[in-house]
Design an enzyme around this catalytic site. Structure first.
Site, mmCIF file in Angstrom:
data_model
loop_
_atom_site.group_PDB
_atom_site.id
_atom_site.type_symbol
_atom_site.label_atom_id
_atom_site.label_comp_id
_atom_site.label_asym_id
_atom_site.label_seq_id
_atom_site.Cartn_x
_atom_site.Cartn_y
_atom_site.Cartn_z
ATOM 1 N N GLY A 10 20.430 -44.447 -19.096
ATOM 2 C CA GLY A 10 19.568 -45.077 -18.084
ATOM 3 C C GLY A 10 18.282 -44.294 -17.876
ATOM 4 O O GLY A 10 18.181 -43.105 -18.184
ATOM 5 N N ARG A 14 14.988 -44.751 -9.896
ATOM 6 C CA ARG A 14 14.818 -44.278 -8.522
ATOM 7 C C ARG A 14 14.355 -42.816 -8.449
ATOM 8 O O ARG A 14 13.941 -42.342 -7.401
ATOM 9 C CB ARG A 14 16.136 -44.460 -7.741
ATOM 10 N N TYR A 362 0.521 0.387 -13.673
ATOM 11 C CA TYR A 362 0.929 -0.564 -14.707
ATOM 12 C C TYR A 362 1.429 0.210 -15.926
ATOM 13 O O TYR A 362 0.693 1.012 -16.502
ATOM 14 C CB TYR A 362 -0.239 -1.480 -15.133
ATOM 15 N N ASN A 373 6.828 12.195 -13.809
ATOM 16 C CA ASN A 373 6.269 11.722 -12.547
ATOM 17 C C ASN A 373 4.924 11.059 -12.805
ATOM 18 O O ASN A 373 3.991 11.697 -13.303
ATOM 19 C CB ASN A 373 6.094 12.878 -11.562
ATOM 20 N N ARG A 436 -12.635 14.146 -17.353
ATOM 21 C CA ARG A 436 -13.524 13.467 -16.398
ATOM 22 C C ARG A 436 -14.768 14.318 -16.261
ATOM 23 O O ARG A 436 -14.765 15.509 -16.625
ATOM 24 C CB ARG A 436 -12.825 13.283 -15.045
HETATM 25 C C1 UD1 Z 1 27.364 -46.725 -10.828
HETATM 26 C C2 UD1 Z 1 28.550 -47.691 -10.632
HETATM 27 C C3 UD1 Z 1 28.962 -47.674 -9.151
HETATM 28 C C4 UD1 Z 1 29.339 -46.247 -8.752
HETATM 29 C C5 UD1 Z 1 28.200 -45.264 -9.077
HETATM 30 C C6 UD1 Z 1 28.710 -43.857 -8.914
HETATM 31 C C7 UD1 Z 1 28.292 -49.520 -12.227
HETATM 32 C C8 UD1 Z 1 27.924 -50.933 -12.412
HETATM 33 N N1 UD1 Z 1 28.151 -49.033 -10.992
HETATM 34 O O1 UD1 Z 1 26.291 -47.199 -10.046
HETATM 35 O O2 UD1 Z 1 30.060 -48.533 -8.933
HETATM 36 O O3 UD1 Z 1 29.640 -46.208 -7.369
HETATM 37 O O4 UD1 Z 1 27.754 -45.399 -10.447
HETATM 38 O O5 UD1 Z 1 27.690 -42.910 -9.057
HETATM 39 O O6 UD1 Z 1 28.680 -48.894 -13.181
HETATM 40 N N2 UD1 Z 1 23.533 -46.009 -17.763
HETATM 41 C C9 UD1 Z 1 23.564 -46.223 -19.131
HETATM 42 N N3 UD1 Z 1 23.156 -47.422 -19.609
HETATM 43 C C10 UD1 Z 1 22.760 -48.439 -18.806
HETATM 44 C C11 UD1 Z 1 22.751 -48.197 -17.410
HETATM 45 C C12 UD1 Z 1 23.159 -46.990 -16.919
HETATM 46 O O7 UD1 Z 1 23.920 -45.329 -19.904
HETATM 47 O O8 UD1 Z 1 22.411 -49.493 -19.327
HETATM 48 C C13 UD1 Z 1 23.966 -44.679 -17.260
HETATM 49 C C14 UD1 Z 1 22.921 -43.993 -16.404
HETATM 50 O O9 UD1 Z 1 22.107 -43.153 -17.203
HETATM 51 C C15 UD1 Z 1 23.776 -43.183 -15.427
HETATM 52 C C16 UD1 Z 1 25.074 -43.969 -15.331
HETATM 53 O O10 UD1 Z 1 25.085 -44.861 -16.420
HETATM 54 O O11 UD1 Z 1 24.046 -41.889 -15.924
HETATM 55 C C17 UD1 Z 1 25.181 -44.755 -14.038
HETATM 56 O O12 UD1 Z 1 24.062 -45.630 -13.909
HETATM 57 P P1 UD1 Z 1 23.358 -45.863 -12.508
HETATM 58 O O13 UD1 Z 1 22.274 -46.831 -12.713
HETATM 59 O O14 UD1 Z 1 23.051 -44.593 -11.847
HETATM 60 O O15 UD1 Z 1 24.543 -46.618 -11.714
HETATM 61 P P2 UD1 Z 1 24.775 -46.620 -10.148
HETATM 62 O O16 UD1 Z 1 23.885 -47.625 -9.542
HETATM 63 O O17 UD1 Z 1 24.710 -45.260 -9.613
HETATM 64 MG MG MG Z 2 24.068 -43.510 -10.366
#
Ligand code: UD1
Ligand code: MG
Length: 448
Positions: A10, A14, A362, A373, A436
């Site tokens: 991901g 945010r 230094y 010293n 000096r």
């Molecule tokens: C997710 C869970 C939620 C849980 C929360 C806990 C789902 C749908 N939701 O939500 O239930 O309470 O984590 O922290 O799973 N990622 C990918 N590929 C993607 C999307 C995300 O690899 O296409 C990875 C992101 O990099 C991240 C992880 O999955 O490391 C979680 O993704 P994130 O978008 O943070 O999910 P949350 O909204 O936190």
């Molecule tokens: Mg998350």
């Protein structure tokens, strides 16, 4: 047999960052490194990291680890879609698959062990870590029957008001019977507020999905924005400091102190306020560090005192005092019972035992023997604009205030350098050297 897959594809919208979320640092390590660390004691047969957003950067951060396989998720269509990408990588695999969210970095190994045990004992299709949170906002809510079997998981943004009242949340940590999961993965759809394939929807297609509450809910803290990153840092700090206080380290006003989890102490160390200890730093018995110090990748011996100073990549031996306002860096090696005092900078230099460098100095690329010293304001002129040069100072030698030692240069043993001298040539043992201008006095100058 356990395979581990880490979700790390991901963007982390945010976080509002150019850096992929999982590469943000929590103390000394990135989020995804911490996640990977948390499962090492399980000795997984396969370690798969699912990458997508800025995949090369994420891969590079692990370039030295040959045990890791990367799985590309070229479009990030959700956590369920990410796990679908594993199918070709786990062909014929018959064990359990542990799925870890790349943004849940505070998980303890013990909690993963418990999750696996319960999963196996109950022969579940899936078992997930949950927690009852005082403030469940942002997390998927987990709904169970009376026996902890999960009936559904609803993401925060998809929850109806009544569902939001449920404070049992999904930690994003799952153990699956891989063969069963692989069969139903193609059934997922993106029928939700985000139009994403949610991994959590597998609950609708698997028979036995159990929720297990983690002992300490802080462990499943997910990092989605900078506020959560800051709170996770606080949690980590609390863990590290509590651990070392229990091991016999005194911390005065611990809220003002930060200690990375790579630092090690012996007992009876005292850490004073506003002190920050980082990297592979070790602090031996009886030393007193602070107030106001920053120490990185350095070894501090027994009964050393350091006050208001910055030390990096250096070594300080027992009974030496450093500061206030000293800067030791780049392989400064300070001997036993030395004094490195006010406004002194030492770079890449070795200083013998019972040598004093007390004020305004230094020392760069220098080797000082025992019992030297160094007078206030002594400078090693080690750089000619192109190259760095060495200074050697023999045992028992004293430099006067405001001496400049133009390197390369060797001062022998028991040399005395007169104050205000600029020394450009080697000096033999036992000599007095003064370089000096002679003082000139013109009487009655102001009466003309
Ligand atoms: C997710 C869970 C939620 C849980 C929360 C806990 C789902 C749908 N939701 O939500 O239930 O309470 O984590 O922290 O799973 N990622 C990918 N590929 C993607 C999307 C995300 O690899 O296409 C990875 C992101 O990099 C991240 C992880 O999955 O490391 C979680 O993704 P994130 O978008 O943070 O999910 P949350 O909204 O936190
Ligand atoms: Mg998350």
């Amino acid at each position: 047999m356990v395979a581990v897959a880490i979700l790390a594809a991901g963007k982390g919208t945010r976080m509002k960052s150019e850096l992929p979320k999982v590469l943000h640092k929590l103390g000394a390590k990135t989020l995804v490194e911490r996640v990977l660390d948390s499962c090492q004691l399980l000795q997984p047969t396969k370690q798969l990291i699912i990458v997508g957003y800025q995949a090369d950067q994420v891969k590079q951060s692990f370039s030295l680890d040959p045990k890791i396989e990367f799985v590309d998720q070229t479009e990030q269509l959700g956590t369920g879609h990410a796990i679908q990408q594993l199918i070709p990588y786990l062909k014929g695999f018959k064990g359990d698959l542990l799925v870890l969210n790349g943004d849940v970095p505070l998980l303890r190994n013990e909690s993963l062990q418990t999750l696996l045990q319960i999963h196996k004992k109950n022969q579940n299709d899936a078992t997930l870590l949950t927690a009852q949170l005082p403030n469940p906002k942002g997390y998927g809510r987990v709904f169970c029957d009376g026996n902890n079997y999960v009936t559904q998981i609803v993401e925060d943004r998809d929850c109806r008001d009544a569902q939001k009242q449920n404070n049992r949340v999904n930690g994003g940590i799952y153990c699956f019977n891989w063969e069963k999961l692989a069969q139903i993965l193609p059934n997922l759809s993106a029928d939700n507020d985000q139009k994403e394939y949610y991994l959590t929807d597998v609950v609708h297609f698997l028979d036995k999905v159990m929720a297990v509450d983690v002992d300490d809910y802080l462990e499943i803290s997910g990092i989605n924005d900078r506020l959560q990153l800051a709170s996770a840092y606080e949690i980590l700090q609390m863990r590290v400091k509590n651990y070392w206080m229990k091991e016999g380290v005194t911390m005065i006003n611990p809220d003002t102190i930060t200690i990375e989890d790579t630092v090690k102490f012996e007992s009876d160390v005292i850490i004073e306020p506003q002190t920050h200890l980082r990297g592979n730093t070790t602090i031996a018995k009886g030393s007193k560090i602070g107030p106001g110090c920053l120490i990185n990748n350095s070894n501090i011996g027994e009964n050393v005192t350091v006050i208001y100073s910055v030390i990096s990549d250096s070594e300080i031996n027992s009974h030496t005092t450093v500061g206030p306002f000293a800067h030791l860096r780049g392989e400064a090696k300070i001997g036993q019972s030395c004094r490195i005092g006010n406004f002194v900078e030492v770079k890449k230099s070795t200083i013998g035992d019972q040598t004093n460098v007390a004020h305004l100095t230094y020392l760069g690329d220098a080797i000082l023997a025992n019992h030297v010293n160094i007078g206030a304001g002594t400078i090693t002129a080690n750089y000619d604009g192109v190259n760095k040069h060495q200074t050697y100072i023999g045992k028992g030698t004293k430099t006067g205030a405001n001496s400049v030692l133009v390197a390369p240069i060797t001062l022998g043993e028991n040399v005395t350098v007169g104050a205000g001298s600029t020394i450009t040539k080697d000096v033999e043992d036992n000599a007095l050297v003064v370089a000096r201008n002679k003082q000139k006095v013109i009487p009655n100058w102001n009466n003309k």
